[in-house]
Write an enzyme that holds these catalytic residues in place. Sequence first.
Site, PDB file in Angstrom:
ATOM      1  N   SER A 104     -24.239  23.409 -22.248  1.00 16.11           N
ATOM      2  CA  SER A 104     -25.076  23.311 -23.438  1.00 16.11           C
ATOM      3  C   SER A 104     -24.407  23.912 -24.673  1.00 16.11           C
ATOM      4  CB  SER A 104     -26.430  23.974 -23.159  1.00 16.11           C
ATOM      5  OG  SER A 104     -27.352  23.723 -24.178  1.00 16.11           O
ATOM      6  N   ASP A 243     -26.539  20.367 -30.531  1.00 14.86           N
ATOM      7  CA  ASP A 243     -25.723  21.294 -29.757  1.00 14.86           C
ATOM      8  C   ASP A 243     -24.765  20.497 -28.866  1.00 14.86           C
ATOM      9  OD1 ASP A 243     -27.539  20.385 -27.863  1.00 14.86           O
ATOM     10  OD2 ASP A 243     -27.680  22.298 -26.833  1.00 14.86           O
ATOM     11  N   ASP A 245     -24.506  19.577 -25.808  1.00 12.58           N
ATOM     12  CA  ASP A 245     -24.923  18.526 -24.880  1.00 12.58           C
ATOM     13  C   ASP A 245     -26.056  17.664 -25.431  1.00 12.58           C
ATOM     14  OD1 ASP A 245     -27.003  20.399 -24.563  1.00 12.58           O
ATOM     15  OD2 ASP A 245     -27.287  19.881 -22.459  1.00 12.58           O
ATOM     16  N   ASP A 247     -29.229  18.221 -26.338  1.00 10.60           N
ATOM     17  CA  ASP A 247     -30.651  18.322 -26.001  1.00 10.60           C
ATOM     18  C   ASP A 247     -31.430  19.210 -26.961  1.00 10.60           C
ATOM     19  OD1 ASP A 247     -29.766  20.820 -25.211  1.00 10.60           O
ATOM     20  OD2 ASP A 247     -30.503  20.676 -23.150  1.00 10.60           O
TER      21      ASP A 247
END
Length: 446
Positions: A104, A243, A245, A247
């Site tokens: 993440s 961010d 990733d 999400d």
Amino acid sequence: MTQQKRKYFGTDGVRGRVGSALINAEFVLKLGWAVGRVLARAGDSKVLIGKDTRISGYMLESALEAGLSAAGVDSHLLGPMPTPAIAYLTRTLRAQAGIVISASHNPYHDNGIKFFSAAGTKLPEAMENAIEEQLQQPFSTVDSALLGKAARVDDAPGRYIEFCKSTIPARMRLKGLKIVIDCANGATYNIAPSVFRELGAEVVEIAVKPDGFNINAGCGSTNPENIRKVVLAEKADVGISLDGDGDRVIMIDEKGDIVDGDELLYVIAQDAQQQGRLHGGVVGTVMSNYGLEMALRDMQIEFVRTNVGDRYILAELEKRNWFLGGESSGHIIPLDATTTGDGIVAALHVLVAMFSSQSSLHELKRGMSKLPQHMINVPWQNDISLQHPAIMQAVEAAETQLNGRGRVLLRPSGTEPVVRVMVEGEDQKQVLVVAKELAEVVSSHA
């Protein structure tokens, strides 16, 4: 197996520094095998694997593929894709599970493995427990005739781009809108700009040249100052900062103000209510700013809090049959469109609000005033109870001082031996004083 006995899974899969006991080729090989063995019990044999742009993704992807093959399960490799895209594709490609290789918003030297069920939601705890149990068994390989195969899914980006566009009204065009997009040198670098360009916006893209090492480095939703400068320099209408990733999202309004997850939730909820699409209330967490709660209360929108973590938000939404929840960090779940936090889809929902109201983001967020917040970390041992009468009395006294226009939170950290003493209120000086007094009481009973 109880939650306390779990050795490998945290609140969101397995995560750590690359080369550590859990994030290395040997362990991830066996993790892939264990997942495959658990799925194979039900006769399932198709798993999707996606990743972000970290250099270690190559190694971990290969290890997972080998482990799944040894268990007799097929792998379908997506390449660099946002986490919410993998949740979506797991559902639409009728896979039995989706695996995301990502840490993440963490720096490149960390990585993690997280999982989605066939429904595109986090794995049930029962399945995570079954995987943990399988990890205790000796590694074995199925007969050569039964080995799993691997294939690339070449059209994955296009499928997800079309999905994102489908989450807003078909008549909506972004023509005339100038948007700056920060992709954090992460998994959205080749997708997010296309989504907004295909909808007609003029797009200025930054942090879209991943090299395996620069993910989240001075960019992305945890470093919004960079995109803020570009929005002002380009005289853009809005900035969208994702961010690593994809999400979570933080946005920047046309005046350069940072708009966090709480404010974005407010904007989306306000528009949904005005359009008659809200269907219930809004779910936040114990860390959501009290200003959000007050603003929603003024609109007669119910607001409930859960523990920190999108798993808990999703569970509460499903329990209440609501569709909107999220965190201050920018994890926003529009459950009417998707099953997990999705930065691109959440940003599109905000743009819908701007268009339907013919207002700027700065104007839309004015109805919510974030309350001053102060947090103090107090050293604390986990085996000591926070229910001491003196602490409870101090909390009650603090809440009395705030007079219903603020709140107090004592929250043991899940990662450090501390208790987070947090106070919110309308008066900054009062908040600082109340937080300090309460922290001293907590500390005296540590």
